[in-house]
Motif scaffolding. Sequence first.
Motif, PDB file in Angstrom:
ATOM      1  N   ARG A  30       0.801  -1.231   0.000  1.00 42.00           N
ATOM      2  CA  ARG A  30       0.000   0.000   0.000  1.00 42.00           C
ATOM      3  C   ARG A  30       0.831   1.277   0.000  1.00 42.00           C
ATOM      4  O   ARG A  30       0.282   2.363  -0.184  1.00 42.00           O
ATOM      5  CB  ARG A  30      -0.907   0.032   1.235  1.00 42.00           C
ATOM      6  N   ARG A  58      -0.822   8.096   5.634  1.00 36.98           N
ATOM      7  CA  ARG A  58      -1.631   8.263   4.427  1.00 36.98           C
ATOM      8  C   ARG A  58      -2.251   6.935   4.001  1.00 36.98           C
ATOM      9  O   ARG A  58      -3.431   6.880   3.643  1.00 36.98           O
ATOM     10  CB  ARG A  58      -0.766   8.819   3.299  1.00 36.98           C
ATOM     11  N   ALA A  59      -1.475   5.860   4.067  1.00 33.63           N
ATOM     12  CA  ALA A  59      -1.987   4.554   3.653  1.00 33.63           C
ATOM     13  C   ALA A  59      -3.112   4.072   4.564  1.00 33.63           C
ATOM     14  O   ALA A  59      -4.082   3.452   4.111  1.00 33.63           O
ATOM     15  CB  ALA A  59      -0.851   3.530   3.627  1.00 33.63           C
ATOM     16  N   ARG A  61      -4.922   6.126   6.476  1.00 30.89           N
ATOM     17  CA  ARG A  61      -5.899   7.207   6.603  1.00 30.89           C
ATOM     18  C   ARG A  61      -6.116   7.595   8.063  1.00 30.89           C
ATOM     19  O   ARG A  61      -7.246   7.710   8.550  1.00 30.89           O
ATOM     20  CB  ARG A  61      -7.222   6.831   5.936  1.00 30.89           C
ATOM     21  N   ILE A  62      -4.994   7.819   8.749  1.00 33.57           N
ATOM     22  CA  ILE A  62      -5.022   8.275  10.127  1.00 33.57           C
ATOM     23  C   ILE A  62      -4.087   9.473  10.257  1.00 33.57           C
ATOM     24  O   ILE A  62      -3.289   9.753   9.360  1.00 33.57           O
ATOM     25  CB  ILE A  62      -4.593   7.168  11.117  1.00 33.57           C
ATOM     26  N   ASP A  63      -4.190  10.174  11.382  1.00 34.61           N
ATOM     27  CA  ASP A  63      -3.329  11.328  11.608  1.00 34.61           C
ATOM     28  C   ASP A  63      -1.937  10.874  12.017  1.00 34.61           C
ATOM     29  O   ASP A  63      -1.779   9.862  12.712  1.00 34.61           O
ATOM     30  CB  ASP A  63      -3.931  12.226  12.701  1.00 34.61           C
ATOM     31  N   TYR A 208       0.308  19.556   4.906  1.00 27.50           N
ATOM     32  CA  TYR A 208       0.169  18.413   4.004  1.00 27.50           C
ATOM     33  C   TYR A 208       1.503  17.714   3.772  1.00 27.50           C
ATOM     34  O   TYR A 208       1.542  16.515   3.492  1.00 27.50           O
ATOM     35  CB  TYR A 208      -0.471  18.865   2.681  1.00 27.50           C
ATOM     36  N   GLU A 211       1.658  15.353   6.607  1.00 27.67           N
ATOM     37  CA  GLU A 211       0.673  14.275   6.506  1.00 27.67           C
ATOM     38  C   GLU A 211       0.872  13.382   5.279  1.00 27.67           C
ATOM     39  O   GLU A 211       0.145  12.408   5.106  1.00 27.67           O
ATOM     40  CB  GLU A 211      -0.739  14.865   6.469  1.00 27.67           C
ATOM     41  N   GLU A 213       0.486  14.253   2.052  1.00 26.29           N
ATOM     42  CA  GLU A 213      -0.364  14.614   0.912  1.00 26.29           C
ATOM     43  C   GLU A 213       0.367  15.678   0.089  1.00 26.29           C
ATOM     44  O   GLU A 213       0.042  16.862   0.110  1.00 26.29           O
ATOM     45  CB  GLU A 213      -1.719  15.135   1.402  1.00 26.29           C
TER      46      GLU A 213
END
Length: 394
Positions: A30, A58-59, A61-63, A208, A211, A213
């Motif tokens: 992932r 990111r993979a 989907r958590i902080d 970002y 994170e 992104e």
Amino acid sequence: MPMRDDDHTGTRIKEQRRLAGLTQRAMSDRFPYSYSWLTQVECGARPASADFVAAVARALRIDVTVLTGQPYTTQMQEDRLAGLIRPIRESLDLYDLGDDPQVTTRAVAELVAAAEELCAHVRAAHLHAAASALPDVITELTVLCWRSPTTELWRALASAYRTAHDIAVKLGFYDLSSVALDRLGWAAERAADPCLAAMRQYFRGLVYFREGEYSTGLRLVRSGHSLLDQGESDRAALTVAGQLHLGGSVLAARAEKANLAADHIARAREYAERVGDASRLHWLNFNAANVALHEMSVAVETRQYDEALRQAKALRLPASMATSRRAHYFIDRARVEMELGRREPSLKSLWAARRAAPEQTRYHPGARETIRGLVHLSRQAPEPLRNMAAWIGM
């Protein structure tokens, strides 16, 4: 060693991966790191670098803070910082409540100077001093902006909001930093100041970056440029534009866009030559030395550690370089030296960061992971490393 083997970023990654119902093999499919790399991080045999943590967050989907364990509340309580966050949060919530007749404010000139002093405290890495004084400054400026709004007051309030963002980021309260950036945008709009609005986009881009992104971060950098008047005579706009290019360089490096990163560095260097030392303009530390530091950071982010170390050794930081930026350089250098197996130089760099900015270094997740990496590399950790690990809370 005063270090718990079950309390590190790798164990948190393992826990969150399992909660997501993923095996290590499935997880490695992932994100852009190998199965071997993941297993080493999870068992603590390899430090979890910022780019690795961002990729995991990111993979899954958590902080990111779920994985880093920020904020580091035990250390904050020891340093008497924990009790300073709530007043900052409350002062940020006053923005739309109008005038408060119960608030007595200082004179405008005194408050404007106080907002400047807060920026100076953060650049000097005096986080406790800045966090202590900040709520009153925000409260008084907010009231004055409602009583008799002027461009000068809105700019000062925007600056205070920016300080709130800086403190929140350095202490690991990223939710609070996002609130502060929203308030910065609100004040910048009322000040009708495009430089402040563009700076907000720069800071949002770094959110970002943290994170993982990177495409969104690069879009924010482009948005920031579009807000500016970069005319020949506008030194402030050129300075902010140059800082946006520096942000774009590390975002592009993380996104594996080497040519774009190099282009951002080249443009930033061009602007630095045009404006000279603009380190105090909006307190962005923008000058040729900061461009060189970001060029080194690009090498670090692309894992070109030999090149990064060559650049680090060639750098001569000017006396005017902000303490916070100087400490960041030593933390980056320590990571590079650790990755190259240079244990003693890496530890020396960490001690240099600690001497320059103890509060900033203690709460920097990169410093923690480098210390963990050094511990793993050492058959028997020397006393200075044990002291550093205990001080940082491991």
